[in-house]
Design a protein around this motif. Structure first.
Motif, PDB file in Angstrom:
ATOM      1  N   ILE A   1      12.015  30.085  85.736  1.00 37.81           N
ATOM      2  CA  ILE A   1      13.420  29.791  86.028  1.00 37.81           C
ATOM      3  C   ILE A   1      13.827  30.416  87.354  1.00 37.81           C
ATOM      4  O   ILE A   1      14.476  29.778  88.195  1.00 37.81           O
ATOM      5  CB  ILE A   1      14.330  30.291  84.888  1.00 37.81           C
ATOM      6  N   LEU A   2      13.423  31.665  87.557  1.00 37.55           N
ATOM      7  CA  LEU A   2      13.804  32.376  88.774  1.00 37.55           C
ATOM      8  C   LEU A   2      13.244  31.694  90.017  1.00 37.55           C
ATOM      9  O   LEU A   2      13.915  31.590  91.053  1.00 37.55           O
ATOM     10  CB  LEU A   2      13.317  33.830  88.699  1.00 37.55           C
ATOM     11  N   SER A   3      12.009  31.214  89.930  1.00 41.06           N
ATOM     12  CA  SER A   3      11.382  30.553  91.079  1.00 41.06           C
ATOM     13  C   SER A   3      11.715  29.067  91.147  1.00 41.06           C
ATOM     14  O   SER A   3      11.271  28.378  92.068  1.00 41.06           O
ATOM     15  CB  SER A   3       9.860  30.718  91.001  1.00 41.06           C
ATOM     16  N   LYS A   4      12.478  28.577  90.152  1.00 37.19           N
ATOM     17  CA  LYS A   4      12.890  27.176  90.084  1.00 37.19           C
ATOM     18  C   LYS A   4      11.689  26.231  90.031  1.00 37.19           C
ATOM     19  O   LYS A   4      11.703  25.147  90.624  1.00 37.19           O
ATOM     20  CB  LYS A   4      13.821  26.824  91.246  1.00 37.19           C
ATOM     21  N   ARG A   5      10.676  26.673  89.302  1.00 35.56           N
ATOM     22  CA  ARG A   5       9.478  25.850  89.164  1.00 35.56           C
ATOM     23  C   ARG A   5       9.290  25.341  87.743  1.00 35.56           C
ATOM     24  O   ARG A   5       8.306  24.651  87.450  1.00 35.56           O
ATOM     25  CB  ARG A   5       8.240  26.644  89.606  1.00 35.56           C
ATOM     26  N   LEU A   6      10.243  25.660  86.856  1.00 33.76           N
ATOM     27  CA  LEU A   6      10.094  25.253  85.457  1.00 33.76           C
ATOM     28  C   LEU A   6      10.044  23.738  85.319  1.00 33.76           C
ATOM     29  O   LEU A   6       9.198  23.207  84.577  1.00 33.76           O
ATOM     30  CB  LEU A   6      11.254  25.816  84.627  1.00 33.76           C
ATOM     31  N   ARG A   7      10.904  23.048  86.037  1.00 28.92           N
ATOM     32  CA  ARG A   7      10.947  21.595  85.875  1.00 28.92           C
ATOM     33  C   ARG A   7       9.636  20.934  86.278  1.00 28.92           C
ATOM     34  O   ARG A   7       9.145  20.031  85.600  1.00 28.92           O
ATOM     35  CB  ARG A   7      12.113  21.015  86.683  1.00 28.92           C
ATOM     36  N   GLY A   8       9.066  21.398  87.365  1.00 26.42           N
ATOM     37  CA  GLY A   8       7.796  20.821  87.800  1.00 26.42           C
ATOM     38  C   GLY A   8       6.686  21.061  86.794  1.00 26.42           C
ATOM     39  O   GLY A   8       5.873  20.170  86.522  1.00 26.42           O
ATOM     40  N   VAL A   9       6.646  22.266  86.224  1.00 22.87           N
ATOM     41  CA  VAL A   9       5.614  22.586  85.225  1.00 22.87           C
ATOM     42  C   VAL A   9       5.802  21.731  83.981  1.00 22.87           C
ATOM     43  O   VAL A   9       4.839  21.180  83.431  1.00 22.87           O
ATOM     44  CB  VAL A   9       5.666  24.082  84.879  1.00 22.87           C
TER      45      VAL A   9
END
Length: 517
Positions: free
Chosen positions: A48-56
């Protein structure tokens, strides 16, 4: 023939742990097939912090629920998927109005099995989201509890959930106790009813003490600005960026947008159980009390609640828990038993003590909501009115109109909110962005309704008293400055701007809830 008094085992309710699971929540799904879910959960805060959750999540395969066997595994899957879902929706620069198939498909299946909505309910973040630190200690001890999942990794978030868990555990013995009181009332056993009511009152006092510990490790500003946005639902969230709700992509090709309330302590079955067994009647907010009529025969079962919000919250409880409340409603007889035996002083005092303690609990809850919601929202409002911020908003709104195209989401929200507010002001209406129920008005009325069934006249007077507001006398008589010390007219109520991870939207001081219900 009187209805059968509910048997806790029929509803999966524990006589020791109440609405908490009798088997401790799993800390991990045992089947390696679900390791991808567990890996995301283990790194949820970083993603969430790195804003990579959606891509994963978008690259995840759609996992079947066929490998889930025991109820504890279904509950664990529900927690994993609902936390991932809310992180996906609210964990970017702008909210996502879609849930991709890797989350949506299994979440819908798991939710259907558990009879809960496919969102992060109170059951997901509290009831099924804890573990004891020491197995030989009780779970009603806050120092012996830890959360399994959080959105932020902050101690404040864990503490917020765990206070509710400890209260559920401490209040659990009240459930079988009051079912026994219902049985005793049927048998005209006033002594047992009195003893059980006295114990009930003592436990309510314990719950108030636990609730007051919220301040120890949960900072209001951290909760309001960092934690609360993740608990938001998709209902009445147009100003937050979800005008239609969320599209659950289930692969059918016939998906439609869904709107759900967010997690809320109003979804606690325990609190509603208290009201039911004591015969407390809740009305729609603003409706005055009417003369009580229409008792239902010898059993004196309590009338069904008229408050739509309270009934709607039952739809967010696990299905068996909601059915249990309905079945208890059909047999609740304590209030009528006490009224028929109003000459029994110990019985009446015990009943009134329960009402008084429950009202005190609600008083403390209002104080906490004020500290964690109302006051931080006013701070946000004060900051938003600084000259620098006001100039920036005007410039952004002007630029947006001049360019004739949509700005990036984090910028466009302020412009849209300002335009909507201008239009609303022209129509004489107030914006309510997060919206469901009028929070403070609802809580205060629920508190006042708690004291209405009191038997003794002195108790009624005590619980209906209104505290005097300090500083209301006319100290500055003849010296008033324009507007000084005057209340805001109802048609000109000040609005509050709430800054969340999904952008900025507006709300009235009295609107919304701890978790945006």
């Amino acid at each position: 023939m009187l209805p059968r008094i509910p048997n806790l085992a029929d509803y999966g309710i524990s006589p020791k742990h109440g609405f908490l699971p009798d088997v401790l929540p799993l800390t991990r799904l045992p089947d390696p097939y679900y390791h991808k879910w567990e890996a995301i959960a283990a790194n949820l805060q970083a993603l969430i912090l790195s804003k990579r959750l959606r891509g994963v999540v978008d690259r995840l395969p759609v996992l079947s629920t066929i490998g889930l066997e025991h109820e504890a595994e279904w509950r664990r899957a529900y927690i994993l998927l609902s936390f991932m879902a809310h992180g996906y929706i609210w964990g970017g620069d702008s909210p996502s109005d879609r849930l991709p198939p890797p989350i949506a498909i299994p979440l819908l299946a798991v939710s259907e099995h558990l009879e809960v909505p496919p969102v992060a309910t109170y059951a997901a973040v509290c009831l099924w989201n804890f573990k004891p630190l020491f197995m030989d200690e009780e779970i009603d001890n806050l120092e012996n509890l830890s959360t399994l999942l959080t959105f932020t990794g902050a101690l404040d978030e864990s503490w917020f959930y765990l206070v509710s868990v400890a209260m559920e555990a401490r209040g659990a013995p009240i459930v079988p106790l009051m079912l026994d009181a219902i049985r005793a009332a049927r048998e005209n056993d006033a002594e047992t009813v009195t003893a059980n009511l006295n114990t009930f009152a003592e436990r309510l006092d314990d719950l108030t003490t636990l609730l007051l510990r919220m301040h120890e490790s949960c900072d209001p500003n951290i909760f309001y600005n960092r934690i609360r946005p993740f608990l938001a639902g998709s209902k009445n969230m147009g100003e937050a960026g979800l005008p239609n709700g969320v599209l659950y992509e289930d692969g059918s090709g016939e998906e439609s947008y869904r709107q759900y309330s967010g997690g809320s302590n109003a979804q606690s079955s325990l609190i509603q159980f208290f009201d039911i067994v004591l015969g407390i009647e809740h009305r729609p907010t603003g409706e005055k009390a009417a003369e009580r009529t229409g008792r239902s025969g010898r059993d004196g079962n309590a009338p069904a609640p008229k408050h739509n919000f309270i009934m709607d919250m039952r739809n967010y409880m696990p299905g068996p828990h909601a059915r249990f409340l309905g079945d208890v409603q059909a047999v609740a007889n304590i209030r009528d038993f006490v009224e028929r035996n109003s000459d029994n002083v110990p019985l009446c005092v015990a009943y009134d003590a329960c009402l008084s303690m429950l009202r005190a609990l609600r008083d403390k809850h209002i104080a906490i909501v004020t500290r964690y919601i109302v006051l931080p929202s006013r701070e946000v409002r004060a900051r938003s009115r600084s000259p620098e911020v006001m100039r920036r908003k005007v410039n952004l709104a002007t630029a947006s109109r001049q360019q004739g195209r949509q700005q990036p989401q984090g910028i466009a929200y302020d412009a849209r909110a300002a335009a909507a507010k201008e239009e609303g002001d022209k129509k004489g209406s107030n914006l309510k962005g997060t919206g469901g129920t009028a929070l403070i008005s609802f809580l205060k009325q629920a508190r006042d309704e708690t004291g209405e069934p009191a038997i003794e006249e002195w108790t009624k007077r005590f619980m209906s008293r209104q505290p005097r507001a300090a500083g209301q006398n006319d100290f500055f008589a003849g010296k008033n400055e324009e507007g000084a010390g005057l209340p805001i007219a109802p048609d000109h109520r000040e609005e509050v701007e709430v800054a969340g991870l999904a952008g900025t939207w507006t709300m009235d001081d009295d609107v919304g809830g701890i978790c945006n219900y």
